[in-house]
Enzyme design. Structure first.
Site, PDB file in Angstrom:
ATOM      1  CB  SER A   1      -0.911   0.029   1.231  1.00  8.48           C
ATOM      2  OG  SER A   1      -0.141   0.216   2.407  1.00  8.48           O
ATOM      3  CE  LYS A   2       0.330   8.560  -1.306  1.00  5.09           C
ATOM      4  NZ  LYS A   2      -0.645   9.580  -1.758  1.00  5.09           N
ATOM      5  NE  ARG A   3      -1.412   2.328   6.894  1.00  6.26           N
ATOM      6  CZ  ARG A   3      -2.453   1.763   6.279  1.00  6.26           C
ATOM      7  NH1 ARG A   3      -3.194   2.483   5.445  1.00  6.26           N
ATOM      8  NH2 ARG A   3      -2.775   0.502   6.478  1.00  6.26           N
TER       9      ARG A   3
END
Length: 477
Positions: free
Chosen positions: A258-260
């Site tokens: 994920s981006k996170r």
């Protein structure tokens, strides 16, 4: 096993444009694209942009750019859900008319209070069917000023099941499912019977029916949506498509990509010098296999792809493996085909006048020691600007004993045939004259001309330079 071709196959990729698209996302485009291509079917792109607050045009542009780079071109679309709201409301009205949906006047505050009571009693929080019409049931009076949501009337008792192409038989008990909201409250000031904005799970079904989707290949984070969607399909008189729910792609730390958690946009890999076909190859193997084949072309993927060899466990991204796959594809790719990609990387380094170099020929010389087109461009930079060799290496190898040999070699190179064999002959003659071994001359020669002590065969490297440039770099030996 080879998939039997079926031109009626229709697949879709349906991303939400709420953030950049990364490799974990794009795999959910690759597999339906490959399955459609393998069957001579149709691949559709649908942008699910009903989350108005989080959806952005920038995210849409990145989706389109990433798919274009990877060659995952849709046959239809992009379709945008926000442009189909009238159609969704029309189908909600059909479900209201057929008794498969109803208006619910429970306010958000009442729903929150219900959930708090259920959790206090250690029950699963869910809508309790207060406004669900049933034979013999008296509904509460409609409260004034409350805009209703519209809920789907989920069948009670029994189960809903499907044969998933990845997970096998999946079954949910209907009693675990409450009545799904399929349309939000209509805005203030609208007609009393107005239908508000339809919700995601409902829109998906209408789209899949209208677009005649036969196979839904998507991430397994959608598994819990599937029983609800199957019920809506059947309420509308349609059988659901074939489902294949793909296991999650994990990052190198074992977390969901994920981006996170540090995932990069797909286009980042293009800019870092990866080939589209290599990324497609790598992603295909991150959840699907064809025997022990590790390296294959796009054409082979399309010829081999089926849903019977999708993996059941999560794939873990490994950048070192991706680099290795890319290096194999660079070796497989024709030098002429690599040239425009390397030219783009050279431009990023500030080199735009490429007339001084036969670019395909140079690529052929250097590509076997490179994993990306960026690395090729970094090697070729020495042909466009004179690099400064490391002072300590130059002092070590450019000794007083070697200088006369390099001066003599410069004279020979001024008159040698300017080919790799001609340059090689000049070097050999110099070695013979001064009774030196190849490394004693080749290493300082590389440092002075190329700025580094290691290169491919020095005669081939020098032959790609203009003679005048080599002589200039050796001028102050």
């Amino acid at each position: 096993m080879t998939t039997t071709r079926n031109p009626s196959v229709r697949t879709r990729f349906a991303p939400s444009p709420t953030g950049f698209i990364h490799l974990g996302n794009i795999r959910s485009a690759l597999y339906p694209w490959a399955f459609a291509r393998a069957n001579g079917g149709t691949f559709i792109l649908r942008i699910e942009d009903t989350d108005v607050e989080r959806s952005t045009q920038e995210a849409v542009d990145v989706i389109l750019e990433g798919m274009r780079w990877l060659g995952l071109d849709p046959d239809e679309g992009p379709y945008y859900q926000m442009q189909r709201m009238d159609r969704y409301r029309e189908v909600v009205a059909q479900l209201l008319a057929s008794g498969h949906a109803y208006r619910c006047y429970m306010t958000p505050e009442e729903l929150d209070a219900l959930r708090e009571r259920q959790m206090a009693a250690k029950l699963k929080p869910r809508y309790d069917g207060t406004w669900r019409p049933e034979p013999g049931k008296t509904l509460p009076p409609v409260p004034p000023g409350v805009r209703p949501v519209i809920r789907f009337k989920t069948p009670q008792g029994g189960v809903v099941s499907w044969d998933d192409k990845v997970k096998g038989r999946v079954t949910f008990h209907n009693d675990e499912l409450d009545d799904l909201v399929i349309a939000r409250p209509a805005p203030e000031g609208s007609a009393p019977d107005a239908i508000g904005a339809p919700t995601y799970n409902f829109c998906v079904v209408v789209d899949d029916i209208d677009m005649r989707i036969t196979h839904v290949i998507r991430g397994d984070d959608h598994v819990n949506n599937t029983p609800r969607q199957i019920h809506i399909f059947r309420a509308l008189g349609h059988e659901p498509p074939v489902y294949a729910h793909l296991p999650t792609v994990l990052n190198e730390q074992g977390e969901k990509m994920s981006k996170r958690h540090g995932a990069k946009p797909v286009t980042h890999y293009r800019d870092e010098g990866y080939l589209a076909d290599a990324v497609v190859n790598y992603l295909a193997r991150l959840g699907w296999s064809h025997g022990d084949d590790e390296i294959f072309t796009r054409e082979q993927l399309v010829a081999w792809f089926d849903l019977d060899h999708l993996g059941k466990s999560a794939g873990q991204f490994d950048e070192a493996k991706l680099r290795w796959v890319n290096a194999q594809h660079i070796k497989m790719t024709a030098d002429d085909a690599l040239a425009p990609l390397v030219a783009q990387q050279l431009a990023r380094l500030g080199f735009t006048d490429l007339a001084v170099l036969d670019l395909p020929r140079a690529i052929g010389l250097f590509k076997d020691r490179c994993a990306t087109t960026v690395e090729i461009a970094e090697w070729l930079g020495m042909y466009f600007a004179h690099p400064t060799p490391p002072a300590d290496e130059l002092a070590k190898h450019l000794t007083d004993a070697v200088r006369p040999a390099l001066q003599a070699l410069r004279e020979r190179l001024a008159h040698a045939e300017w080919t790799a064999p001609g340059i090689g002959d000049a070097i050999k003659a110099t070695l013979g004259e001064f009774k030196l071994k190849m490394p004693q001359v080749a290493i300082p020669l590389r440092l002075l001309v190329c700025g580094r002590a290691q290169t491919p065969s020095i005669d081939a490297v020098l032959a790609l330079f203009r003679r005048e440039e080599v002589l200039a770099r050796l001028q102050h030996v």
